[in-house]
Design an enzyme around this catalytic site. Sequence first.
Site: not given
Length: 426
Positions: A277, A298, A414
Amino acid sequence: MINTILKFSGIEKEVKSFDKTKVANIHKMIHEKTGKGNDFLGWVDWPETFNKDEYNRMKVVANDLRSKIDVLLVVGIGGSYLGARAADEMIRGLYPTDKVELIYVGNTMSSTYTQNILDYLKNKEFGIANVSKSGTTTEPGIAFRIFEEFLINKKGNDVAKSRIVAVTDRAKGALKEMADAKGYETFVIPDDIGGRFSVTTPVGIFALLVAGVNTDAIMKGAMKARKELSKPSNEAYKYAVSRYLLNTDKNYKSEMLVSYELQLQYLTEWWKQLFGESEGKDGKGLLPTSCIFSTDLHSMGQFIQDGTKNIIFESIIRVKKPQVDINVPKLEKDLDGLNYLTKNSLHKINSIAIEGVIDAHVNVGKMPNIVLEFDKMDDEMFGYATYWFMKACAMSAYLLDINPFDQPGVEIYKKNMFKLLGKPGM
């Protein structure tokens, strides 16, 4: 308490010869609060200037709540919960035996997860810490509605009133207004500290107090980091300059923060928000990613070793002293062929594995590594490390000439979501 060690970065000489005047000027800009986003530099002096009266009041409220509950729900998203969770898991581990369990809600809108928590709480005594500057963020707002109602229905208004705490704005916002109207205890999110920089404010500290964590030691660690990083020449800035040069001079696009301790996973999640951010603006910045080794060796190890080059570099957290150490038992019949390992403790084996992996990735895979050597893994180290990373992040972002303290891109999704949901006025 954190050493920055470069391994095959190809920039060792460049880091040493990097413009010290530029670093010193940015350091001065951070401390004198004259750069972009300077209204949100309150975290720089916070370890010294934090409100001691409020801190002591938090202890009283937290101790009282702690005596009444089995579970504290921490309602929040992003910086409102990641710091507390990172501290809780780093300090208490993944399976703490302490009386109070912390559970995090409001960081998802998953109906299944939410119902699972409701079911889990049916036979538990619980409280709620609602962490939000405004009280209007969608995910935590929904969660608080659900769990506040559940607590009131289960225990009644009077008990609920004594078990709900709001960490919010000093004077304004929906959550502050609601808490005052309902008589909930409140603690203050400082105006000059943004969410991802707020872990040692009430945002993180209150929940940790309820969990029984030694927050005095956290603040001591942060204070120690503030003192040790008060000069322009320091290890945090060395890390910032190193990653800046790998990005801008060597054209690397992503940094992978790697820990060999499972209980540091949420520290890496906190770190991803901090740098993602703060730096991801104006078409700039490294993509922050993370892995836990040897688990991810792995699954991701093949790509890291032999995959596309010059995209990712690694920053490795190496812990010198574990919280506890154990030995590998010796078997009379060495059927699995592991008796040779019994001469070393498990932490020693883990440390040797780190060196082996670094050697493979650096010398064969030709991947730059930055080793961040932590002295230990405890409450004081947490306070030190989070301040250290915040200081490095501010330097790193200012080197890119961007504002580390806003997040304009977050607002776009948003607005789209609100429009699709039919929010009034959208």
